[in-house]
Design a protein around this motif. Structure first.
Motif, mmCIF file in Angstrom:
data_model
loop_
_atom_site.group_PDB
_atom_site.id
_atom_site.type_symbol
_atom_site.label_atom_id
_atom_site.label_comp_id
_atom_site.label_asym_id
_atom_site.label_seq_id
_atom_site.Cartn_x
_atom_site.Cartn_y
_atom_site.Cartn_z
ATOM 1 N N GLU A 297 -10.629 41.889 -10.408
ATOM 2 C CA GLU A 297 -10.860 42.248 -9.126
ATOM 3 C C GLU A 297 -12.087 41.557 -8.637
ATOM 4 O O GLU A 297 -11.965 40.980 -7.663
ATOM 5 C CB GLU A 297 -11.125 43.549 -9.158
ATOM 6 C CG GLU A 297 -9.759 44.909 -9.142
ATOM 7 C CD GLU A 297 -10.298 46.113 -8.831
ATOM 8 O OE1 GLU A 297 -11.313 46.508 -8.053
ATOM 9 O OE2 GLU A 297 -9.603 46.939 -9.457
ATOM 10 N N LEU B 238 -5.231 47.082 -9.291
ATOM 11 C CA LEU B 238 -4.728 45.738 -8.909
ATOM 12 C C LEU B 238 -3.207 45.455 -8.970
ATOM 13 O O LEU B 238 -2.791 44.990 -8.198
ATOM 14 C CB LEU B 238 -5.658 44.940 -9.975
ATOM 15 C CG LEU B 238 -5.758 43.389 -9.359
ATOM 16 C CD1 LEU B 238 -6.227 43.293 -8.218
ATOM 17 C CD2 LEU B 238 -6.467 42.515 -10.616
ATOM 18 N N GLY C 127 -3.695 45.857 -5.243
ATOM 19 C CA GLY C 127 -4.322 44.616 -4.831
ATOM 20 C C GLY C 127 -5.772 44.721 -4.258
ATOM 21 O O GLY C 127 -5.961 45.775 -3.697
ATOM 22 N N TYR D 247 -2.969 42.010 1.005
ATOM 23 C CA TYR D 247 -3.421 42.525 -0.307
ATOM 24 C C TYR D 247 -3.216 41.507 -1.325
ATOM 25 O O TYR D 247 -2.358 40.493 -1.181
ATOM 26 C CB TYR D 247 -2.458 43.824 -0.829
ATOM 27 C CG TYR D 247 -2.504 44.939 0.249
ATOM 28 C CD1 TYR D 247 -3.498 45.648 0.136
ATOM 29 C CD2 TYR D 247 -1.640 45.008 1.185
ATOM 30 C CE1 TYR D 247 -3.599 46.760 0.995
ATOM 31 C CE2 TYR D 247 -1.769 45.972 1.889
ATOM 32 C CZ TYR D 247 -2.652 46.927 1.913
ATOM 33 O OH TYR D 247 -2.761 48.121 3.097
ATOM 34 N N LYS E 159 -3.279 40.250 -5.596
ATOM 35 C CA LYS E 159 -3.209 40.925 -6.814
ATOM 36 C C LYS E 159 -3.768 39.586 -7.874
ATOM 37 O O LYS E 159 -3.902 39.940 -8.850
ATOM 38 C CB LYS E 159 -1.910 41.195 -7.120
ATOM 39 C CG LYS E 159 -1.507 42.632 -6.555
ATOM 40 C CD LYS E 159 -0.229 42.919 -6.817
ATOM 41 C CE LYS E 159 0.308 44.167 -6.081
ATOM 42 N NZ LYS E 159 1.768 44.503 -6.358
ATOM 43 N N SER E 160 -3.845 38.435 -7.523
ATOM 44 C CA SER E 160 -4.281 37.604 -8.043
ATOM 45 C C SER E 160 -5.048 36.411 -7.077
ATOM 46 O O SER E 160 -4.677 36.353 -6.128
ATOM 47 C CB SER E 160 -3.107 36.616 -8.955
ATOM 48 O OG SER E 160 -2.277 36.093 -8.062
#
Length: 137
Positions: free
Chosen positions: A19, A71, A75, A105, A107-108
């Motif tokens: 995060e 996450l 996310g 959003y 997530k990576s």
């Protein structure tokens, strides 16, 4: 447990590593594109304001009211406070039954498109400029 008195850097330091890297990247883009905005903690997360609230970065490990996310499920949120006024031809900004705030959003790190986000941030800044108070003569 996150304290309301923590600085943004302290909150970032306490985030889970994955995060933290996403939030730092988003924060750098926001600070680059909104150089006159004030960065301050509101609701336990960084918000960026000038004439009004422009945007915020909400890591999933910081609860959103009574809702808790991860996450993997949500996310890191980049929210635009005047998102309803922004162009969104590709439907990237999600309203999710909200009238005003629209979000993206992540997530990576690889999901972050710098150029696309810069365009959104510059547009959010222009919209914020429409709320500038008129000076009296």
């Amino acid at each position: 447990m996150l304290s309301a008195n923590k600085t943004i850097d302290e909150v970032l330091f306490d985030l889970p590593r994955r995060e933290q890297t996403i939030v730092r990247r988003l924060r750098n883009l926001v600070l680059e594109c909104l150089p006159f905005a004030t960065e301050k903690m509101m609701y336990g997360v960084p918000f960026y304001t000038q004439n009004r609230m422009i945007c915020f970065i909400w890591p999933p490990s910081i609860s959103w009211g009574k809702k808790k996310y991860s996450l993997e499920t949500r996310g890191v949120t980049l929210g635009f406070c005047q998102g309803n006024k922004m162009a969104n031809p590709d439907g990237i900004l999600l309203a999710e039954n909200r009238k005003q705030v629209h979000c993206i959003y992540f997530k990576s790190l690889k999901e972050i498109n710098d150029d696309q986000l810069r365009a959104f941030l510059y547009e959010a800044d222009m919209i914020d400029g429409t709320f500038r108070k008129m000076k009296k003569k």
